[in-house]
Design an enzyme around this catalytic site. Structure first.
Site, PDB file in Angstrom:
ATOM      1  N   SER A  60      16.583   5.639  90.249  1.00 32.24           N
ATOM      2  CA  SER A  60      15.438   6.039  89.420  1.00 32.24           C
ATOM      3  C   SER A  60      14.489   6.967  90.163  1.00 32.24           C
ATOM      4  CB  SER A  60      14.650   4.817  88.973  1.00 32.24           C
ATOM      5  OG  SER A  60      15.477   3.927  88.281  1.00 32.24           O
ATOM      6  N   GLN A  61      13.659   7.601  89.353  1.00 32.02           N
ATOM      7  CA  GLN A  61      12.577   8.439  89.856  1.00 32.02           C
ATOM      8  C   GLN A  61      11.615   7.566  90.689  1.00 32.02           C
ATOM      9  OE1 GLN A  61      10.368   9.550  86.463  1.00 32.02           O
ATOM     10  NE2 GLN A  61       8.940  10.856  87.596  1.00 32.02           N
TER      11      GLN A  61
END
Ligand code: SAH
Length: 212
Positions: A60-61
């Site tokens: 994920s970011q």
């Protein structure tokens, strides 16, 4: 920009975007994200973006990782269950902040790579399992905290059942394109839900993966 400079710049970006918990920021500073992604993406490792990690999955970011970690309200003594080990990065962040992390992944290959990283980084408080996260980890329940890092359409019942009293579960919930991070707090046998942030996650898929 060197990799160290890029890492500091990312921490500053996260702070500007509202991540203020210094324990979380320093966990993000300590865990080398470059150890969790394929070399091909090394140049972009400290950009605030999601990156591919193999088997069609993504890490994920950083903002979403920091946001969900903050939402979990983790304590030093917590026993935490993570669903979706993936690269192992989120588990490594959690491992900085709590007593023990139990993490479940349905792809054996991803799990093996993540285990190698935990060893190389000396993260001895992470325990892994190849299995279906929809079943949770009943032998180790109850958990004070549960974080789900793939998106189911509904909160899996088994995970609610394995959440301890006053426990907190954070998960991206919903169909592709319409997911939101929710936080569920257990008080006795009541579950109180809040909706926190629209996100885009890979789906949580039932069963162990057939591919390695
Ligand atoms: N936490 C990871 C994010 C990986 S993406 C990281 O920091 O890199 C989500 C992961 O969830 C993928 O690896 C995917 O294979 C896994 N996953 C999806 N459905 C699952 C399930 N039912 N049980 C266990 N893992 C699952």
């Amino acid at each position: 920009m060197s990799i160290e400079e890029a890492r500091i710049a990312l921490i500053m970006t996260l702070r500007r975007e509202g991540i203020t918990d210094t324990r979380i920021l320093s966990a993000l500073e300590r865990v080398p994200r470059e150890a969790f992604i394929p070399d091909a993406f090394r140049e972009r490792v400290y950009e605030n973006i999601a990156l591919p990690i193999g088997q069609g999955q993504t890490i994920s970011q950083p903002y979403v990782i920091a946001f969900m970690t903050a939402a979990l309200e983790i304590g030093e003594r917590s026993k935490v269950l993570e669903i979706g080990t993936g690269s192992g990065y989120q588990a490594a962040i959690l491992a900085q902040l709590c007593r023990r992390v139990y993490t479940v992944e349905r792809y054996r290959s991803l799990l093996r790579e993540a285990e190698g990283r935990f060893q190389a980084l000396g993260l001895h408080n992470v325990t892994t399992r190849h299995g279906d996260g929809y079943a949770g980890w009943p032998e180790q329940a109850p958990f004070e905290r549960i974080m789900v890092t793939a998106a189911p359409e509904r909160v899996p019942e088994a995970l609610l059942a394995q959440l301890g009293d006053h426990g907190v579960l954070v998960a991206p919930i919903g169909p592709h394109g319409r997911q939101e991070v929710v936080r569920i707090r257990r008080v006795d046998d009541e579950f109180v839900q809040e909706t926190l942030l629209p996100v885009r996650f890979v789906p949580m898929v039932e069963g162990i993966a057939k591919a390695e």
